[in-house]
Design a protein around this motif. Sequence first.
Motif, PDB file in Angstrom:
ATOM      1  N   TYR A   8       0.628  -1.025   0.123  1.00 53.83           N
ATOM      2  CA  TYR A   8       0.281  -0.169   0.195  1.00 53.83           C
ATOM      3  C   TYR A   8       0.762   1.058  -0.248  1.00 53.83           C
ATOM      4  CZ  TYR A   8      -4.109  -2.677   0.728  1.00 53.83           C
ATOM      5  OH  TYR A   8      -4.676  -4.057   0.484  1.00 53.83           O
ATOM      6  N   VAL A   9       2.048   1.023   0.968  1.00 61.84           N
ATOM      7  CA  VAL A   9       2.601   2.527   0.741  1.00 61.84           C
ATOM      8  C   VAL A   9       3.852   2.321  -0.472  1.00 61.84           C
ATOM      9  CG1 VAL A   9       5.338   3.114   1.191  1.00 61.84           C
ATOM     10  CG2 VAL A   9       3.505   2.167   3.102  1.00 61.84           C
ATOM     11  N   VAL A  10       4.242   1.502  -1.141  1.00 58.90           N
ATOM     12  CA  VAL A  10       4.554   2.170  -2.596  1.00 58.90           C
ATOM     13  C   VAL A  10       3.081   1.983  -3.943  1.00 58.90           C
ATOM     14  CG1 VAL A  10       5.380   0.477  -4.189  1.00 58.90           C
ATOM     15  CG2 VAL A  10       6.354  -0.166  -2.189  1.00 58.90           C
ATOM     16  N   SER A  11       1.624   0.938  -3.281  1.00 61.59           N
ATOM     17  CA  SER A  11       0.616   1.868  -4.420  1.00 61.59           C
ATOM     18  C   SER A  11       0.861   3.655  -4.199  1.00 61.59           C
ATOM     19  CB  SER A  11      -0.335   0.905  -4.040  1.00 61.59           C
ATOM     20  OG  SER A  11       0.040  -0.505  -4.881  1.00 61.59           O
ATOM     21  N   PHE A  12       0.622   3.939  -2.825  1.00 62.26           N
ATOM     22  CA  PHE A  12       0.847   5.584  -2.683  1.00 62.26           C
ATOM     23  C   PHE A  12       1.568   6.759  -3.736  1.00 62.26           C
ATOM     24  CE2 PHE A  12       1.105   9.571   0.269  1.00 62.26           C
ATOM     25  CZ  PHE A  12       0.864  10.292   0.161  1.00 62.26           C
ATOM     26  N   PHE A  13       3.051   5.942  -3.258  1.00 62.60           N
ATOM     27  CA  PHE A  13       3.367   6.596  -4.029  1.00 62.60           C
ATOM     28  C   PHE A  13       3.953   6.711  -5.602  1.00 62.60           C
ATOM     29  CE2 PHE A  13       5.742   6.521   0.561  1.00 62.60           C
ATOM     30  CZ  PHE A  13       6.119   8.170   0.656  1.00 62.60           C
ATOM     31  N   HIS A  14       3.362   5.370  -5.513  1.00 62.61           N
ATOM     32  CA  HIS A  14       3.279   5.375  -7.333  1.00 62.61           C
ATOM     33  C   HIS A  14       2.494   6.137  -8.107  1.00 62.61           C
ATOM     34  CE1 HIS A  14       0.691   3.617 -10.846  1.00 62.61           C
ATOM     35  NE2 HIS A  14       1.856   3.466 -10.847  1.00 62.61           N
ATOM     36  N   ALA A  15       0.788   6.220  -7.698  1.00 59.53           N
ATOM     37  CA  ALA A  15      -0.115   7.027  -7.056  1.00 59.53           C
ATOM     38  C   ALA A  15       0.172   8.245  -7.351  1.00 59.53           C
ATOM     39  CB  ALA A  15      -1.309   7.095  -6.644  1.00 59.53           C
ATOM     40  N   LEU A  16       0.704   8.921  -6.543  1.00 59.38           N
ATOM     41  CA  LEU A  16       0.740  10.111  -6.352  1.00 59.38           C
ATOM     42  C   LEU A  16       2.311  10.888  -7.329  1.00 59.38           C
ATOM     43  CD1 LEU A  16       1.310  13.041  -4.566  1.00 59.38           C
ATOM     44  CD2 LEU A  16       3.181  11.999  -3.201  1.00 59.38           C
ATOM     45  N   LEU A  17       3.567  10.006  -8.000  1.00 57.63           N
ATOM     46  CA  LEU A  17       4.265  10.465  -8.639  1.00 57.63           C
ATOM     47  C   LEU A  17       3.516  10.699  -9.968  1.00 57.63           C
ATOM     48  CD1 LEU A  17       7.460  11.152  -9.528  1.00 57.63           C
ATOM     49  CD2 LEU A  17       7.798   8.090  -9.455  1.00 57.63           C
ATOM     50  N   VAL A  18       2.804   9.575 -10.348  1.00 61.22           N
ATOM     51  CA  VAL A  18       2.095   9.325 -11.610  1.00 61.22           C
ATOM     52  C   VAL A  18       1.178  10.424 -11.983  1.00 61.22           C
ATOM     53  CG1 VAL A  18       1.154   7.551 -13.342  1.00 61.22           C
ATOM     54  CG2 VAL A  18       2.802   6.506 -11.766  1.00 61.22           C
ATOM     55  N   THR A  19       0.428  10.166 -11.249  1.00 62.37           N
ATOM     56  CA  THR A  19      -0.721  11.378 -11.253  1.00 62.37           C
ATOM     57  C   THR A  19       0.281  12.286 -11.696  1.00 62.37           C
ATOM     58  OG1 THR A  19      -2.456  10.284 -10.355  1.00 62.37           O
ATOM     59  CG2 THR A  19      -2.081  12.467 -10.269  1.00 62.37           C
ATOM     60  N   LEU A  55       8.025   4.574 -15.264  1.00 67.80           N
ATOM     61  CA  LEU A  55       7.268   3.877 -13.773  1.00 67.80           C
ATOM     62  C   LEU A  55       6.086   3.256 -13.462  1.00 67.80           C
ATOM     63  CD1 LEU A  55       8.146   7.932 -12.958  1.00 67.80           C
ATOM     64  CD2 LEU A  55       9.471   5.754 -12.637  1.00 67.80           C
ATOM     65  N   PHE A  56       4.992   3.680 -14.571  1.00 69.33           N
ATOM     66  CA  PHE A  56       3.781   3.065 -14.120  1.00 69.33           C
ATOM     67  C   PHE A  56       3.983   1.411 -14.584  1.00 69.33           C
ATOM     68  CE2 PHE A  56      -0.203   1.621 -16.581  1.00 69.33           C
ATOM     69  CZ  PHE A  56      -0.860   2.146 -15.170  1.00 69.33           C
ATOM     70  N   VAL A  57       4.745   1.520 -16.266  1.00 66.35           N
ATOM     71  CA  VAL A  57       4.784   0.292 -16.052  1.00 66.35           C
ATOM     72  C   VAL A  57       5.723  -0.901 -15.015  1.00 66.35           C
ATOM     73  CG1 VAL A  57       6.040  -0.366 -18.160  1.00 66.35           C
ATOM     74  CG2 VAL A  57       4.751  -2.440 -18.410  1.00 66.35           C
ATOM     75  N   GLY A  82       1.767  12.865 -14.731  1.00 62.31           N
ATOM     76  CA  GLY A  82       0.697  12.831 -15.292  1.00 62.31           C
ATOM     77  C   GLY A  82       0.041  14.507 -16.451  1.00 62.31           C
ATOM     78  N   MET A  83      -0.848  15.074 -14.715  1.00 58.46           N
ATOM     79  CA  MET A  83      -0.982  16.047 -15.309  1.00 58.46           C
ATOM     80  C   MET A  83      -0.060  17.749 -14.935  1.00 58.46           C
ATOM     81  SD  MET A  83      -3.417  16.852 -11.335  1.00 58.46           S
ATOM     82  CE  MET A  83      -1.859  17.034 -10.584  1.00 58.46           C
ATOM     83  N   TRP A  84       1.050  16.831 -15.624  1.00 60.22           N
ATOM     84  CA  TRP A  84       2.179  18.138 -15.807  1.00 60.22           C
ATOM     85  C   TRP A  84       2.685  17.634 -17.591  1.00 60.22           C
ATOM     86  CZ3 TRP A  84       7.516  16.249 -16.988  1.00 60.22           C
ATOM     87  CH2 TRP A  84       8.801  16.933 -17.205  1.00 60.22           C
ATOM     88  N   HIS A  85       1.846  16.466 -17.685  1.00 59.65           N
ATOM     89  CA  HIS A  85       1.869  16.337 -19.652  1.00 59.65           C
ATOM     90  C   HIS A  85       1.163  17.175 -20.112  1.00 59.65           C
ATOM     91  CE1 HIS A  85       5.549  13.505 -18.905  1.00 59.65           C
ATOM     92  NE2 HIS A  85       4.499  12.225 -18.027  1.00 59.65           N
ATOM     93  N   VAL A  86      -0.215  17.094 -19.347  1.00 61.59           N
ATOM     94  CA  VAL A  86      -1.370  17.847 -19.534  1.00 61.59           C
ATOM     95  C   VAL A  86      -0.583  19.199 -20.064  1.00 61.59           C
ATOM     96  CG1 VAL A  86      -3.392  17.392 -19.192  1.00 61.59           C
ATOM     97  CG2 VAL A  86      -2.782  15.636 -19.027  1.00 61.59           C
ATOM     98  N   ALA A  87      -0.146  19.643 -19.061  1.00 59.19           N
ATOM     99  CA  ALA A  87      -0.081  20.870 -18.531  1.00 59.19           C
ATOM    100  C   ALA A  87       0.587  21.729 -20.427  1.00 59.19           C
ATOM    101  CB  ALA A  87       0.587  21.306 -17.417  1.00 59.19           C
ATOM    102  N   ARG A  88       1.923  20.762 -20.247  1.00 57.59           N
ATOM    103  CA  ARG A  88       2.784  21.124 -20.810  1.00 57.59           C
ATOM    104  C   ARG A  88       2.240  20.660 -22.502  1.00 57.59           C
ATOM    105  NH1 ARG A  88       8.708  19.812 -20.122  1.00 57.59           N
ATOM    106  NH2 ARG A  88       7.970  20.393 -22.424  1.00 57.59           N
ATOM    107  N   LEU A  89       1.355  19.703 -22.218  1.00 53.69           N
ATOM    108  CA  LEU A  89       0.712  19.663 -24.400  1.00 53.69           C
ATOM    109  C   LEU A  89      -0.700  20.996 -24.452  1.00 53.69           C
ATOM    110  CD1 LEU A  89       1.012  16.142 -24.281  1.00 53.69           C
ATOM    111  CD2 LEU A  89       2.271  17.555 -25.425  1.00 53.69           C
TER     112      LEU A  89
END
Length: 143
Positions: A49-60, A103-105, A63-70
């Motif tokens: 659950y700890v790893v899942s939390f950090f993964h979700a925070l990082l990838v989200t 990071l996701f895969v 992802g928002m950064w990519h959307v803003a840049r594009l």
Amino acid sequence: SVHDVLLAVAAWEVVNRGSAVALAALCRRRGFILAAGDASKVIAQGPSYVVSFFHALLVTTRGMWHVARLLQAPLSAQLKIPADPSDPWYAASGSEIKQTNLLFVSFLLNDLGHMLLSPALNDTALVIHHLGFIGASFICASY
């Protein structure tokens, strides 16, 4: 590359093992409130659950950064990574998104390994979910 994926999977495993040590220490700490028998469950399942939390925070966040840049990119760069590294939108839509996909895969592969090795974490629907997104991730990487 396969090498990059394996390194990233190993990095997630370092986070998993580190959180296992931290959670075990926390459960032994006097005053840490747990119901009888819950400490073993926290130690066994908590790192996932700890790893899942950090993964979700990082990838989200990425992802928002990519959307803003594009947002200002032409539709062609938003829908398909430009093949030419000299394309001005290649970095925003190409190399950065590939890194997020890595990071996701790698998280999915690491988590899938833990699910398959631990009966407490093994859930058929979640295994299918992970396999589907691993497939989608490889398709994204090859696009």
